[in-house]
Scaffold this motif. Sequence first.
Motif, PDB file in Angstrom:
ATOM      1  N   UNK A 158       0.973  -1.217   0.164  1.00  0.00           N
ATOM      2  CA  UNK A 158      -0.268   0.097  -0.175  1.00  0.00           C
ATOM      3  C   UNK A 158       0.796   1.505  -0.017  1.00  0.00           C
ATOM      4  N   UNK A 159       0.957   2.284  -1.470  1.00  0.00           N
ATOM      5  CA  UNK A 159       1.758   3.540  -1.169  1.00  0.00           C
ATOM      6  C   UNK A 159       0.646   4.224  -2.133  1.00  0.00           C
ATOM      7  N   UNK A 160       1.687   4.974  -2.211  1.00  0.00           N
ATOM      8  CA  UNK A 160       0.763   6.514  -2.988  1.00  0.00           C
ATOM      9  C   UNK A 160       1.267   6.439  -4.389  1.00  0.00           C
ATOM     10  N   UNK A 161       2.532   6.301  -4.370  1.00  0.00           N
ATOM     11  CA  UNK A 161       2.942   6.523  -6.398  1.00  0.00           C
ATOM     12  C   UNK A 161       2.926   5.519  -7.110  1.00  0.00           C
ATOM     13  N   UNK A 162       3.188   6.335  -8.502  1.00  0.00           N
ATOM     14  CA  UNK A 162       3.323   5.077  -9.408  1.00  0.00           C
ATOM     15  C   UNK A 162       4.476   4.122  -9.152  1.00  0.00           C
ATOM     16  N   UNK A 163       5.087   4.684  -8.561  1.00  0.00           N
ATOM     17  CA  UNK A 163       6.999   3.843  -8.392  1.00  0.00           C
ATOM     18  C   UNK A 163       6.309   2.561  -7.621  1.00  0.00           C
ATOM     19  N   UNK A 164       5.126   2.247  -6.706  1.00  0.00           N
ATOM     20  CA  UNK A 164       4.839   2.041  -5.162  1.00  0.00           C
ATOM     21  C   UNK A 164       4.484   0.513  -6.433  1.00  0.00           C
ATOM     22  N   UNK A 165       3.264   0.670  -7.876  1.00  0.00           N
ATOM     23  CA  UNK A 165       2.385   0.235  -8.322  1.00  0.00           C
ATOM     24  C   UNK A 165       3.518  -0.617  -8.330  1.00  0.00           C
ATOM     25  N   UNK A 179      -5.598   7.815  -2.531  1.00  0.00           N
ATOM     26  CA  UNK A 179      -5.470   9.138  -3.318  1.00  0.00           C
ATOM     27  C   UNK A 179      -5.117  10.458  -2.936  1.00  0.00           C
ATOM     28  N   UNK A 180      -4.316  10.710  -1.745  1.00  0.00           N
ATOM     29  CA  UNK A 180      -4.487  12.031  -1.114  1.00  0.00           C
ATOM     30  C   UNK A 180      -2.835  12.057  -0.823  1.00  0.00           C
ATOM     31  N   UNK A 181      -1.831  11.023  -1.516  1.00  0.00           N
ATOM     32  CA  UNK A 181      -0.381  11.331  -1.329  1.00  0.00           C
ATOM     33  C   UNK A 181      -0.159  11.985  -2.427  1.00  0.00           C
ATOM     34  N   UNK A 182       1.169  11.338  -2.723  1.00  0.00           N
ATOM     35  CA  UNK A 182       1.958  12.179  -3.611  1.00  0.00           C
ATOM     36  C   UNK A 182       1.326  12.150  -5.110  1.00  0.00           C
ATOM     37  N   UNK A 183       1.251  11.034  -5.571  1.00  0.00           N
ATOM     38  CA  UNK A 183       0.658  11.000  -6.840  1.00  0.00           C
ATOM     39  C   UNK A 183      -0.338  11.862  -7.545  1.00  0.00           C
ATOM     40  N   UNK A 184      -1.030  11.974  -7.992  1.00  0.00           N
ATOM     41  CA  UNK A 184      -2.403  12.793  -7.863  1.00  0.00           C
ATOM     42  C   UNK A 184      -3.105  11.556  -8.498  1.00  0.00           C
ATOM     43  N   UNK A 185      -4.059  11.501  -8.206  1.00  0.00           N
ATOM     44  CA  UNK A 185      -5.601  10.077  -8.834  1.00  0.00           C
ATOM     45  C   UNK A 185      -5.841   9.885  -9.813  1.00  0.00           C
ATOM     46  N   UNK A 186      -5.698  10.411 -10.531  1.00  0.00           N
ATOM     47  CA  UNK A 186      -6.099  10.398 -12.022  1.00  0.00           C
ATOM     48  C   UNK A 186      -3.925   9.713 -12.500  1.00  0.00           C
ATOM     49  N   UNK A 187      -2.848  10.068 -12.364  1.00  0.00           N
ATOM     50  CA  UNK A 187      -2.012   9.116 -12.752  1.00  0.00           C
ATOM     51  C   UNK A 187      -1.820   7.735 -12.271  1.00  0.00           C
ATOM     52  N   UNK A 188      -2.096   8.148 -11.165  1.00  0.00           N
ATOM     53  CA  UNK A 188      -2.378   6.319 -10.208  1.00  0.00           C
ATOM     54  C   UNK A 188      -3.148   5.741 -10.963  1.00  0.00           C
ATOM     55  N   UNK A 189      -4.472   6.352 -11.083  1.00  0.00           N
ATOM     56  CA  UNK A 189      -5.036   5.463 -12.240  1.00  0.00           C
ATOM     57  C   UNK A 189      -4.585   4.527 -13.707  1.00  0.00           C
ATOM     58  N   UNK A 190      -3.866   5.892 -14.368  1.00  0.00           N
ATOM     59  CA  UNK A 190      -2.766   5.548 -15.261  1.00  0.00           C
ATOM     60  C   UNK A 190      -2.507   3.850 -15.639  1.00  0.00           C
ATOM     61  N   UNK A 191      -2.035   3.758 -14.165  1.00  0.00           N
ATOM     62  CA  UNK A 191      -1.295   2.560 -13.507  1.00  0.00           C
ATOM     63  C   UNK A 191      -2.401   1.700 -13.575  1.00  0.00           C
ATOM     64  N   UNK A 192      -3.406   1.879 -13.295  1.00  0.00           N
ATOM     65  CA  UNK A 192      -4.419   0.593 -12.596  1.00  0.00           C
ATOM     66  C   UNK A 192      -4.093  -0.174 -11.213  1.00  0.00           C
TER      67      UNK A 192
END
Length: 209
Positions: A158-165, A179-192
């Motif tokens: 469980x993280x908040x960034x693309x690199x965590x995914x 969705x309240x961390x460093x990367x935006x929700x939109x950016x995170x959604x792109x990485x599914x």
Amino acid sequence: MPNYSLAIFDFDGTLADSFPWFIASLDQTADHFHLNRVDPAEIEALRELSSREALNHLGVPMLKLPAITLYMHKLFAEGMHDIRLFAGASDMLFALHDAGVKLALVSSNAEANVRHVLGDAAGLIDRYACGSSLWGKAQKFGAVLRALRQSPANAIAIGDEIRDIDAARQAGVAVGVTTFGYNSRKALERHAPDYLFGDYTAMTRAVVG
């Protein structure tokens, strides 16, 4: 029985509300290393980028990154009395612990800093893997799995960034992101990711069931 027997947490932006501190420290760090200051107008755009993309965008030399990381850890230690856990983070950790879920924390931040901010919840963590690593987060996830004798199929990161995914995918574990961390929700959604968490109630429900 919980949905996952092990939850591996990131710290900054996942449990700790440190993004305001991070933004405030950027100018001091830039001045110290003779880098360009960040234009406040760029901040929201930077939240759309992966950490590597953000570093490239800011023109940060990779050779300076270890020294910059250590310097920012020092700044964090000096200012951590102003940094708090997000509301509900501690209660969530206690709920997972009480449900029998093993807890680990993987962060590039220093363990002493992490423990200080966690406060009473620090003792709930079964395994810490903190500090910078040449091998990246996925390898730290693997080390945690081996140390706690857990199967990747039974673990969630469980993280908040693309690199965590990306790291979770490499380690073969499920992944959820706030969705309240460093990367935006939109950016995170792109990485599914497997889960997007807008609050800790949803996080607890996903892990415990």
